[in-house]
Design an enzyme around this catalytic site. Structure first.
Site, PDB file in Angstrom:
ATOM      1  N   GLY A 141       0.689  -1.150  -0.142  1.00  0.00           N
ATOM      2  CA  GLY A 141       0.176   0.105  -0.164  1.00  0.00           C
ATOM      3  C   GLY A 141       0.749   1.346   0.101  1.00  0.00           C
ATOM      4  O   GLY A 141       0.138   2.298  -0.082  1.00  0.00           O
ATOM      5  N   GLU A 142       2.191   1.109   0.212  1.00  0.00           N
ATOM      6  CA  GLU A 142       2.935   2.323   0.127  1.00  0.00           C
ATOM      7  C   GLU A 142       2.921   2.947  -1.361  1.00  0.00           C
ATOM      8  O   GLU A 142       2.796   2.245  -2.163  1.00  0.00           O
ATOM      9  CB  GLU A 142       4.423   1.950   0.496  1.00  0.00           C
ATOM     10  CG  GLU A 142       4.566   1.569   1.924  1.00  0.00           C
ATOM     11  CD  GLU A 142       5.864   0.737   2.083  1.00  0.00           C
ATOM     12  OE1 GLU A 142       7.052   1.123   1.246  1.00  0.00           O
ATOM     13  OE2 GLU A 142       6.120   0.323   3.301  1.00  0.00           O
ATOM     14  N   HIS A 186     -13.335  26.189   4.469  1.00  0.00           N
ATOM     15  CA  HIS A 186     -14.380  26.080   5.452  1.00  0.00           C
ATOM     16  C   HIS A 186     -14.545  27.347   6.344  1.00  0.00           C
ATOM     17  O   HIS A 186     -15.411  27.612   6.692  1.00  0.00           O
ATOM     18  CB  HIS A 186     -14.432  24.911   6.180  1.00  0.00           C
ATOM     19  CG  HIS A 186     -15.591  24.474   7.052  1.00  0.00           C
ATOM     20  ND1 HIS A 186     -16.923  24.646   6.814  1.00  0.00           N
ATOM     21  CD2 HIS A 186     -15.644  24.678   8.445  1.00  0.00           C
ATOM     22  CE1 HIS A 186     -17.719  24.380   7.772  1.00  0.00           C
ATOM     23  NE2 HIS A 186     -17.080  24.410   8.994  1.00  0.00           N
ATOM     24  N   ASP A 229     -26.219  27.829   8.420  1.00  0.00           N
ATOM     25  CA  ASP A 229     -25.671  28.030   9.864  1.00  0.00           C
ATOM     26  C   ASP A 229     -25.004  29.525   9.671  1.00  0.00           C
ATOM     27  O   ASP A 229     -24.635  30.177   8.564  1.00  0.00           O
ATOM     28  CB  ASP A 229     -24.691  27.098  10.117  1.00  0.00           C
ATOM     29  CG  ASP A 229     -23.537  26.855   9.005  1.00  0.00           C
ATOM     30  OD1 ASP A 229     -23.194  27.802   8.579  1.00  0.00           O
ATOM     31  OD2 ASP A 229     -23.431  25.659   8.865  1.00  0.00           O
ATOM     32  N   LYS A 253     -28.963  25.866  14.116  1.00  0.00           N
ATOM     33  CA  LYS A 253     -28.919  24.577  14.336  1.00  0.00           C
ATOM     34  C   LYS A 253     -27.991  24.168  15.117  1.00  0.00           C
ATOM     35  O   LYS A 253     -27.099  24.837  15.473  1.00  0.00           O
ATOM     36  CB  LYS A 253     -28.546  23.862  12.687  1.00  0.00           C
ATOM     37  CG  LYS A 253     -27.104  24.104  12.509  1.00  0.00           C
ATOM     38  CD  LYS A 253     -26.737  23.503  11.146  1.00  0.00           C
ATOM     39  CE  LYS A 253     -25.315  23.705  10.663  1.00  0.00           C
ATOM     40  NZ  LYS A 253     -24.850  23.217   9.294  1.00  0.00           N
ATOM     41  N   ASP A 297     -21.323  17.068   2.707  1.00  0.00           N
ATOM     42  CA  ASP A 297     -20.643  15.792   3.003  1.00  0.00           C
ATOM     43  C   ASP A 297     -21.823  14.756   2.892  1.00  0.00           C
ATOM     44  O   ASP A 297     -22.100  14.077   1.968  1.00  0.00           O
ATOM     45  CB  ASP A 297     -20.092  15.746   4.360  1.00  0.00           C
ATOM     46  CG  ASP A 297     -19.214  14.693   4.865  1.00  0.00           C
ATOM     47  OD1 ASP A 297     -19.037  13.587   3.922  1.00  0.00           O
ATOM     48  OD2 ASP A 297     -18.586  14.877   5.709  1.00  0.00           O
ATOM     49  N   GLY A 315     -24.800  14.925   3.437  1.00  0.00           N
ATOM     50  CA  GLY A 315     -26.167  15.457   2.545  1.00  0.00           C
ATOM     51  C   GLY A 315     -27.127  15.501   3.848  1.00  0.00           C
ATOM     52  O   GLY A 315     -28.422  16.129   3.496  1.00  0.00           O
ATOM     53  N   THR A 355     -27.509  17.333   6.562  1.00  0.00           N
ATOM     54  CA  THR A 355     -27.962  18.519   6.983  1.00  0.00           C
ATOM     55  C   THR A 355     -28.731  19.496   6.084  1.00  0.00           C
ATOM     56  O   THR A 355     -29.584  20.091   6.371  1.00  0.00           O
ATOM     57  CB  THR A 355     -26.592  19.319   7.180  1.00  0.00           C
ATOM     58  OG1 THR A 355     -25.790  18.653   8.245  1.00  0.00           O
ATOM     59  CG2 THR A 355     -26.866  20.785   7.687  1.00  0.00           C
TER      60      THR A 355
END
Length: 316
Positions: free
Chosen positions: A40-41, A132, A171, A194, A224, A226, A228
């Protein structure tokens, strides 16, 4: 104008966006080999010389975020050891941005940790879109070009000629952006209050503003799971609003987000290609490309101009 001293390479997260950026700039996409060992490296090899070049690495922090983040670090290390003159990161979606402060004791500030790791790995500049929290720019001691897709989204919404619109912030965090869009569209503004009982969960408690009989245009930086957005849409509907338009820059879309957003009370979901989304997305989705915005930013950085010229309605 294309210089052989500027080279653009793509990570695995969003190669189509990198190709669109190169098309806009009329430059070839750089040749790079990215592969994985059986363990996986991550392995990286630049298949062309980048000595004394200004290298731009396009990598968005989409799912799997930790894999894509580590891949970018490996790409940066390879570029540094290949004697690149500068290493410029084009990170349309800056992951871990929701952990930009301590909201409770014994929590990390992961957005700062990511900034430290990118800087330590050798980044000279970061180009990103709609953080964000804009204050994340201050976590870096290198230049951060914070772009916004607000102009792109607002111009598209204008063309729809929506009757009786109202701009809604889900928000307090997006209130400033929602107010800017309200001014651009000459529309009233409302805000939801909220509370979050857990991560990826939100409960609407109050609505500030009269939404009855109006068409809500909900503006977010990212979606993200959905949940919210669906709660906001249903909360507005309960208060007499019409079906809503949902606008977001970053389609993170975790878990059942696509299915949740294919909601009867959502007319259209307007997103950008800052994160690659599946080709089989619902028909109500409208994807706007940020390639032109990013290519213009790269061109201005290389020519020494001002990035403020990119913001028709003002910056972030």
């Amino acid at each position: 104008m294309y210089s052989d001293k500027m080279k653009i390479f793509s990570g695995s997260s969003n190669p189509k966006l990198a190709e669109r950026i190169c098309e806009e700039l009329k430059v070839p996409l750089g040749k790079i080999k990215l592969s994985r060992f059986k363990s996986g490296e991550i392995y990286c090899l630049y298949e062309e010389s980048i000595r004394n070049c200004d290298v731009f690495l396009v990598q968005t922090f989409s799912h799997p975020i930790n894999e894509n983040f580590m891949e970018l670090l490996v790409m940066m290390d390879a570029a540094k050891r290949a004697s690149a003159r500068t290493i410029n990161l084009v990170v349309p979606y800056y992951g871990y941005s929701r952990q930009e402060r301590k909201a409770a004791p014994r929590e990390p500030i992961s957005a700062k940790l990511v900034a430290d790791l990118l800087t330590a790995a050798g980044a000279d500049r970061v180009i990103t879109i709609d953080l964000h929290a804009p204050a994340i720019q201050g976590f870096f001691n290198i230049p951060v070009d914070h772009l916004t897709a607000l102009d792109l989204v607002s111009d598209y919404i204008k063309k729809l000629n929506i009757q009786n619109p109202i701009i809604v912030s889900p928000d307090a965090g997006r209130a400033t952006t929602a107010e800017k869009m309200a001014n651009i569209l000459d529309a009233p503004f409302a805000m939801m209050i909220k509370k979050r009982p857990a991560h990826n969960e939100a409960v609407i408690t109050h609505v500030i503003g009269d939404v009855a009989g109006r068409t809500p245009i909900i503006i977010e930086d990212l979606i993200d799971t959905g949940s919210t957005i669906v709660n906001v849409v249903e909360g507005l509907k309960e208060r007499g609003a019409h079906d809503a338009f949902v606008c977001a820059t970053h389609p993170v879309f975790s878990g059942p987000a696509l299915q949740r957003l294919d909601h009867p009370n959502i007319k259209e979901v307007v997103i950008t290609d800052s994160i690659a989304i599946p080709d089989h997305h619902p028909s109500r989705f409208r994807v706007l490309s940020v390639a032109h915005l990013l290519s213009d930013a790269i061109n201005i950085i290389m020519s020494g101009g001002s990035l403020s010229s990119l913001f028709k309605y003002g910056g972030v």
